[in-house]
Enzyme design. Structure first.
Site, short mmCIF file in Angstrom:
data_model
loop_
_atom_site.label_atom_id
_atom_site.label_comp_id
_atom_site.label_asym_id
_atom_site.label_seq_id
_atom_site.Cartn_x
_atom_site.Cartn_y
_atom_site.Cartn_z
N HIS A 161 0.86 -1.18 0.00
CA HIS A 161 0.00 0.00 0.00
C HIS A 161 0.89 1.23 0.00
O HIS A 161 2.14 1.10 -0.03
CB HIS A 161 -0.96 -0.04 1.19
CG HIS A 161 -0.29 -0.28 2.52
ND1 HIS A 161 0.64 0.58 3.05
CD2 HIS A 161 -0.40 -1.30 3.41
CE1 HIS A 161 1.05 0.13 4.21
NE2 HIS A 161 0.45 -1.02 4.46
N GLU A 162 0.28 2.40 0.07
CA GLU A 162 1.05 3.65 -0.01
C GLU A 162 2.09 3.79 1.10
O GLU A 162 3.09 4.48 0.93
CB GLU A 162 0.10 4.85 0.00
CG GLU A 162 -0.51 5.15 -1.36
CD GLU A 162 0.55 5.42 -2.45
OE1 GLU A 162 1.47 6.21 -2.22
OE2 GLU A 162 0.44 4.79 -3.52
N HIS A 217 4.03 1.36 2.32
CA HIS A 217 5.23 0.68 1.81
C HIS A 217 5.87 1.51 0.70
O HIS A 217 7.10 1.66 0.65
CB HIS A 217 4.86 -0.69 1.22
CG HIS A 217 4.21 -1.63 2.19
ND1 HIS A 217 2.93 -2.10 2.02
CD2 HIS A 217 4.67 -2.21 3.32
CE1 HIS A 217 2.63 -2.93 3.01
NE2 HIS A 217 3.66 -3.02 3.81
N GLY A 261 9.14 1.93 8.45
CA GLY A 261 8.05 2.85 8.78
C GLY A 261 7.91 3.04 10.28
O GLY A 261 8.03 2.08 11.05
N LYS A 295 5.20 3.43 11.57
CA LYS A 295 3.96 2.68 11.89
C LYS A 295 4.26 1.53 12.85
O LYS A 295 3.50 1.25 13.76
CB LYS A 295 3.36 2.18 10.58
CG LYS A 295 2.43 1.01 10.68
CD LYS A 295 1.08 1.41 11.23
CE LYS A 295 0.03 0.35 11.07
NZ LYS A 295 0.39 -0.99 11.51
N ARG A 343 -3.28 -5.34 7.04
CA ARG A 343 -4.34 -6.04 7.78
C ARG A 343 -5.68 -5.29 7.72
O ARG A 343 -6.70 -5.87 8.08
CB ARG A 343 -3.91 -6.27 9.23
CG ARG A 343 -2.80 -7.32 9.35
CD ARG A 343 -2.59 -7.82 10.77
NE ARG A 343 -1.74 -8.99 10.80
CZ ARG A 343 -0.41 -8.96 11.03
NH1 ARG A 343 0.20 -7.81 11.26
NH2 ARG A 343 0.29 -10.07 11.03
P1 AMP Z 1 5.12 -4.94 6.58
O1 AMP Z 1 5.00 -5.38 5.16
O2 AMP Z 1 3.81 -4.72 7.25
O3 AMP Z 1 6.07 -5.79 7.37
O4 AMP Z 1 5.79 -3.50 6.53
C1 AMP Z 1 6.98 -3.27 5.83
C2 AMP Z 1 7.47 -1.89 6.14
O5 AMP Z 1 6.48 -0.94 5.78
C3 AMP Z 1 7.76 -1.68 7.63
O6 AMP Z 1 8.93 -0.89 7.77
C4 AMP Z 1 6.53 -0.94 8.09
O7 AMP Z 1 6.76 -0.13 9.22
C5 AMP Z 1 6.23 -0.08 6.87
N1 AMP Z 1 4.84 0.37 6.89
C6 AMP Z 1 3.73 -0.39 7.03
N2 AMP Z 1 2.63 0.40 7.06
C7 AMP Z 1 3.06 1.68 6.95
C8 AMP Z 1 2.42 2.95 6.94
N3 AMP Z 1 1.09 3.08 7.05
N4 AMP Z 1 3.20 4.05 6.82
C9 AMP Z 1 4.54 3.95 6.72
N5 AMP Z 1 5.21 2.79 6.73
C10 AMP Z 1 4.48 1.66 6.84
#
Ligand code: AMP
Length: 285
Positions: free
Chosen positions: A34-35, A37, A147, A149, A187
């Site tokens: 998503h945005e 990432h 992120g 987040k 999620r």
């Molecule tokens: P994930 O695929 O959920 O493991 O996330 C991969 C990376 O994307 C991690 O560094 C997260 O912190 C980052 N990320 C996920 N959601 C967001 C968001 N809404 N804003 C900024 N970074 C994000």
């Protein structure tokens, strides 16, 4: 964009830019892009000569009964989004090869991983740090983008990098949110429209705590718990106000910066969010 599925192929692809001393930026994700990432990819694109990004749904960071099998996967679409955002090299290792059943090594960051997410999800951060260490070894980036987040993850990875003298700069990027405040998350796809509305409670509580922040950690924590405790359909897991570096809970009136972190179940979906607490709302969110 080149797609590499093995460490061997990845190293071969990155050999030439490395010898040409090009700066390499790296973005690890679990896909379902998503945005949020893509904001990490854009930050890497703006700062580095070559951008590598991985897609790996890491089995080690999911506990028993968590959503590893159900986690959204859409590799083809994700690769197209990476390419459009400017990724040069995508790394998509295979689960069986990248996490072999006979592996004996775990990277464990103590202390920081025992609180908050670590308390709720035993072993989660060992899974994260073990795989991020492997990814760093495979890619050997100068800069790696994460992120805010997943704030505790960011703090844990910074600590791993510092403690192990890993030659990589960890770059924190702000949380990307929908216009109504909800943090983008893979999620969120699990939520029904009604649950999506209930899920806004997390960001609503955080922004309320930030807007009323007067340096008193106890009243900020109480406000978070009051708002989240009163919201229908939301089952609070934790709501804390912590030191941004140590993640120790803060008490009373604090002079320095603070971070509010929350986790809750909405239906069967566990969501997390966090926000920096400061009077003007400035800084990395
Ligand atoms: P994930 O695929 O959920 O493991 O996330 C991969 C990376 O994307 C991690 O560094 C997260 O912190 C980052 N990320 C996920 N959601 C967001 C968001 N809404 N804003 C900024 N970074 C994000």
């Amino acid at each position: 964009m080149d797609v590499c599925t093995t460490v061997h192929a990845l190293r071969a692809r990155l050999d030439e830019p490395r010898r040409a001393r090009q700066t390499l930026g790296f973005v690890p994700t679990m896909g379902a892009l998503h945005e949020g990432h893509l904001s990490l990819v854009r930050a890497a694109r703006a700062e580095c000569d070559v951008v590598a990004a991985s897609i790996f749904v890491n089995p080690l960071q999911f506990g028993p009964g968590e959503d590893f099998a159900a986690y959204p996967r859409d590799l083809e679409n994700d690769l197209a989004r990476y390419e459009a955002a400017g990724v040069d090299v995508a790394f998509t290792p295979d689960v069986a090869t990248f996490t072999p059943a006979d592996r004996l090594t775990t990277v464990h960051v103590a202390g920081l991983t025992e609180r908050l997410e670590g308390a709720a999800r035993p072993g989660h951060f060992d899974g994260v740090t073990t795989i991020v260490a492997k990814l760093f070894t495979a890619v050997q980036p100068e800069r790696a983008y994460f992120g805010a987040k997943d704030y505790q993850q960011l703090v844990v990875i910074r600590r791993m990098v510092a403690d192990l003298d890993m030659p990589v700069a960890v770059v924190a990027c702000p949380t990307v949110r929908e216009p109504d405040g909800i943090a983008l998350s893979s999620r969120n796809a699990y939520l029904t429209p009604e649950q999506r509305e209930q899920a806004r409670t997390l960001s609503r509580a955080l922004f309320a705590a930030r807007d009323r922040w007067d340096g008193d950690a106890d009243s900020a924590r109480a406000l978070l718990r009051r708002i989240m405790g009163a919201a229908p359909g939301v089952r609070l897991d934790y709501a804390e106000v912590c030191d941004p570096q140590t993640l120790e809970p803060l008490e009373g009136v604090v002079g320095g910066p603070a971070r509010a972190l929350v986790a809750a179940h909405v239906g069967g979906t566990r969501l997390i969010d966090n926000l920096r607490l400061d009077p003007c709302g400035a800084g990395t969110q």
